[in-house]
Design an enzyme around this catalytic site. Structure first.
Site, PDB file in Angstrom:
ATOM      1  N   ASN A  22      -6.756  29.564  -1.526  1.00 35.05           N
ATOM      2  CA  ASN A  22      -7.653  28.438  -1.269  1.00 35.05           C
ATOM      3  C   ASN A  22      -8.934  28.641  -2.076  1.00 35.05           C
ATOM      4  O   ASN A  22     -10.027  28.778  -1.528  1.00 35.05           O
ATOM      5  CB  ASN A  22      -7.956  28.361   0.234  1.00 35.05           C
ATOM      6  CG  ASN A  22      -8.864  27.212   0.595  1.00 35.05           C
ATOM      7  OD1 ASN A  22      -8.899  26.199  -0.088  1.00 35.05           O
ATOM      8  ND2 ASN A  22      -9.626  27.366   1.677  1.00 35.05           N
ATOM      9  N   ASP A  66      -6.838  31.772  11.208  1.00 36.37           N
ATOM     10  CA  ASP A  66      -6.905  30.602  10.325  1.00 36.37           C
ATOM     11  C   ASP A  66      -8.356  30.374   9.894  1.00 36.37           C
ATOM     12  O   ASP A  66      -8.865  29.252   9.896  1.00 36.37           O
ATOM     13  CB  ASP A  66      -6.337  29.361  11.018  1.00 36.37           C
ATOM     14  CG  ASP A  66      -5.840  28.310  10.026  1.00 36.37           C
ATOM     15  OD1 ASP A  66      -5.357  28.700   8.946  1.00 36.37           O
ATOM     16  OD2 ASP A  66      -5.940  27.107  10.327  1.00 36.37           O
ATOM     17  N   GLY A  84     -11.398  22.692   8.991  1.00 35.94           N
ATOM     18  CA  GLY A  84     -11.516  24.138   8.982  1.00 35.94           C
ATOM     19  C   GLY A  84     -12.621  24.671   9.870  1.00 35.94           C
ATOM     20  O   GLY A  84     -13.662  24.041  10.053  1.00 35.94           O
TER      21      GLY A  84
END
Length: 417
Positions: free
Chosen positions: A97, A307, A326
């Site tokens: 990412n 996460d 997020g």
């Protein structure tokens, strides 16, 4: 470096002689030298004597984002690994990412070099397709040889079924593990929250459970056809749990994980339109959370993950519709999980997965390398800004009541407290 841990309660079900026993642990030059009831500290040794000290094997997080390269304002690798160490993790899998997206062997080498000589080991995931665009496979074999532990187009569906089929077939040549994000974008559409009573009441476009379950079902059918190894990260619905359970009954080589925040929160938190709670997959309803917890306890879901996704303030302090998905989660992973499941189940989950991802399996045993997490499972606290160690501050756990304080780790002949 020589370290002596004093009166540490060892949490290690694999070692019945030491499990839940209080022992001193002497570590010399990164190796467990001696485990005993009362040990003397060598000259110059660092003595660690902390309240209610517990020790377990080092924890593994199967899904973490930082930012570097490309988004250093969100998080650098150096500070991200420091946060991970202080949060109890000796190993993390790093999501692809970043910018550029790591889709070549040289990208993997760069990431591994940036993570050298830290208390927490960095294990990069390579992109499954070039630039994670879902068109052509990336250099999977070369990235595997460079140290990529698996392949994943971060939070993107593999829309081309044939591409997933080819990836699973090709990766079998070198034992590669393929990640597939469980989401059908055509079903998701412009949805931003779980489709249900809450999203309808709030006027938020919904993401139906079907968007996840349809993709999981497709992926499992393809896996049954091709063979190979598949990992489904961050499932979030009761239907997905059932699908994975059925696949395991067929003895397919599939594992799955769940984000800890999908266990700790439900979509009811969205009533304040707080963008910290905007995540992908979305927070679901209570029935899904119950099914996820049951799936973990029964072994259908294999791993938990923080996460952890740091997002800069400019992309969070906006309207809910426009905010990026997020939340950071490393700092709160143990406290949230321990609050829900208790110490022994939490530690069992946090120490799983090394073999699946081709990592060295640690042991608490004399003569073995010290790979340890230090913590106090009984200390309760309210999570606040002062507890955030990450550069980005986008935590959905602010003001949450958590139980369990992490002291740090001992790993790679280093100690981070």
């Amino acid at each position: 470096m020589n370290i002596l841990l004093k009166s540490a309660k060892i949490v290690c079900p694999e070692n019945k002689e030491l499990h839940l026993k209080k022992r001193d642990i002497l570590i010399k030059k990164g190796t467990i030298e001696k485990v005993g009831a009362s040990l003397e500290a060598p000259s110059g040794a660092k003595i660690v004597d902390l309240p209610n000290l517990h020790v377990s094997l080092g924890w593994l997080d199967t899904g973490v984002s930082f930012g570097e390269p490309g988004f250093e304002e969100r998080e650098t690798i150096a500070n991200g690994l420091k946060v991970a160490a202080k949060s109890g993790f000796t190993d993390i899998l790093l999501y692809p990412n970043t910018h550029p997206i790591p889709d070549t062997s040289s990208d993997i080498v760069f990431l591994k070099e940036r993570g050298l000589n830290k208390s927490t080991r960095l294990h990069p995931l390579g992109a499954l397709t070039r630039n994670s665009e879902g068109v052509d496979l990336a250099e999977l074999f070369d990235m595997h040889n460079a140290g990529a532990v698996a392949f994943y187009d971060f939070k993107k569906e593999i829309s081309n079924s044939n591409l997933l089929k080819i990836a699973l077939l090709y990766a079998q040549n070198f034992g590669g593990l393929v990640f597939s994000f469980p989401q059908d974008n055509n079903i998701k559409g412009h949805g931003i929250a779980h489709e249900g009573e809450i999203s309808t009441t709030l006027g938020l476009k919904g993401i139906p459970a079907l968007a996840e379950e349809l993709q999981v079902a497709r992926d499992l059918y393809i896996l049954e056809y091709t063979g190979g190894k598949l990992h489904i990260p961050t499932i979030s619905t009761a239907g997905s749990v059932k699908l994975v359970a059925n696949a395991k009954k067929k003895e397919l080589d599939v594992t799955s994980s769940v984000a800890i925040h999908n266990l700790f929160f439900t979509d009811e938190t969205l009533t304040g339109f707080d963008t910290h709670f905007k995540v992908s997959p979305p927070l679901r309803e209570k029935s899904d959370v119950r099914a996820l917890l049951k799936g973990l306890k029964e072994g259908t879901i294999d791993y938990v993950t923080s996460d952890h996704i740091p997002i800069d303030i400019e992309h969070k302090r906006v309207e809910f519709d426009n905010a990026m998905d997020g939340s950071i989660g490393l700092e709160t992973a143990f406290g949230a999980l321990n609050t829900l499941m208790g110490m022994e189940e939490s530690i069992a989950l946090l120490t799983k997965g090394h073999q699946r991802f081709g990592l060295e399996i640690p042991k608490i045993k004399e003569g073995e390398k010290a790979c340890l997490t230090l913590f106090n499972p009984d200390e309760s606290f309210t999570f606040s800004d002062d507890n955030i160690l990450s550069t980005s501050k986008n935590s959905m756990y602010l003001n949450a009541e958590l139980k369990g304080k992490v002291y740090g780790v001992i790993n790679n002949d280093q100690i981070t407290l």
